[in-house]
Design an enzyme around this catalytic site. Structure first.
Site: not given
Length: 410
Positions: A242, A245, A309-310, A343, A402
């Site tokens: 990770q 990245h 995220e993960h 991924d 209304h």
């Protein structure tokens, strides 16, 4: 990675919102004012070329430029992603019920168009072309376009296999603006999806309204919950995967074992030396934490607070804690379920919420490309009862028109 206790973790500053970058705001204003001229200017400035649409002949040529193993891998990954997307889409259903003299229902209507942003910085990202395009096509979106800077043959091929209707070579803020407003050769789309750097994220946030967006994605994240049974070689490999990245990526190890934390640190140092991406990974590791917890309950609390995220579970009995984990983009259960498979090829989507957004939203799926509008048809029998209710509430709210709109019907 810094080693801290859970007590120290709770005192850390929380996630920041996506930046409102002045440069991005000024670029968007310029593009709105000057249109294609400004888009071309920024493309030349940042990518050294004008935007262009990839032709059918160029798509054919792209296939010739990638080897057979790569093509096979893309096709197999696409099949898995498509199968899972179809299973997700089957859960989204129209329905109709009869209730008190009325027929009420929900429709499922695909968007007319969608734009998929595929980053293309240091390396091409064909997997993102698959992840963004396939669920859109599964949902029935009529026109799906892909925009990617300095687009590589492998990204063109992945986009074509995924079912993209049009592919454009354009990136950055100018690509987001062109998709949001419809500029030059880039058609206006109903929704923009896909990851990107902080400038792309800021642009998506600022064009929201002109087009829908999936979410504002920040730096990539992984959090691993581990006890004393975890294999530190696996943990280190996943944290580094990770970290490579981006220099802003955020790796976390949340563990009940001081020994696991210590050995993971040594293993990271050993494996880092072997990586061609070690400079990027090393910088990202500086953003990360090894968080020591008193027990697994505290580890769960920390994980739910970060909402990564993960989220990986590398414990002796992962099934015992799954139900207590509620905030994450995607969950990887057990030591064999490495985040890298998500991924690329397990089938779940890798376009996921970051920066704590997993507290209130989920990853990209077919539901992001459909609308579920409701409808009602009221009978004479239902009208009488509804008039009483509507008139009473309209009176309370001081909305005379209304009330009259209800009363006039008989």
């Amino acid at each position: 990675m810094k080693t801290i206790t859970a007590d120290e973790f709770w005192k850390l500053p929380k996630n920041k919102e996506a930046e409102e970058i002045d440069t991005v705001r000024l670029m968007l204003e310029d593009i709105r004012l000057r249109g294609e001229e400004a888009v071309n200017k920024y493309s030349q400035k940042f990518d050294s070329q004008k935007p262009y649409q990839v032709t059918k002949n160029e798509i054919k040529e792209a296939y010739k430029k990638i080897d057979r193993p790569t093509l096979k891998a893309i096709k197999e990954a696409a099949r898995r992603i498509k199968d899972f997307s179809k299973a997700q889409f089957r859960q989204i259903k129209p329905f109709e019920i009869k209730m008190n003299g009325a027929v009420l229902g929900q429709k499922v209507i695909p968007l007319n168009s969608a734009g998929c942003y595929v980053p293309g910085g240091r390396y091409p990202l064909p997997s993102t072309a698959l992840m963004c395009t396939i669920p859109a096509k599964v949902s029935g979106v009529k026109e799906v376009i892909v925009c990617s800077p300095k687009i590589a043959p492998v990204t063109i091929v992945a986009s074509d296999i995924a079912g993209a209707d049009k592919i454009f070579c354009i990136g950055g803020v100018q690509a987001i603006a062109a998709m949001a407003y419809g500029i030059g050769i880039i058609p206006k789309v109903d929704k923009i999806v896909g990851p990107g750097n902080k400038y792309v994220a800021a642009a998506k946030k600022q064009v929201y309204g002109a087009a829908g967006i999936d979410f504002v994605a920040g730096p990539s994240e992984v959090l691993i919950i581990a006890d004393d049974s975890a294999k530190t070689t696996y943990i280190a490999a996943d944290l580094l995967a990770q970290s490579e990245h981006d220099v802003s990526a955020r790796p976390f190890l949340v563990t009940t074992s001081q020994k696991v934390a210590s050995e993971t640190g040594k293993e990271i140092e050993r494996q880092l030396k072997q990586l061609s991406t070690k400079e990027t990974a090393a910088k990202a590791l500086e953003n990360g934490y090894m968080i020591l917890c008193k027990n697994i309950k505290e580890a769960i609390e920390v994980a739910n607070s970060i909402a990564p995220e993960h989220l990986e579970i590398q414990t002796k009995k992962p099934e015992k804690i799954i139900r207590k984990l509620v905030n994450y983009g995607s969950l990887f259960i057990g030591e064999n379920s490495a985040e890298v498979f998500g991924d690329y090829c397990s089938g779940t989507n890798h376009t996921l919420p970051t920066s704590g957004a997993a507290r209130y939203t989920s990853g990209l799926s077919p539901k992001d490309f459909i609308k579920t509008p409701t409808y009602q048809q009221i009978s004479k029998k239902g009208l009488a009862k509804m008039k009483q209710i509507a008139c009473a509430l309209a009176t309370i709210e001081g909305l005379q028109a209304h009330k009259r709109a209800a009363e006039i019907r008989h």
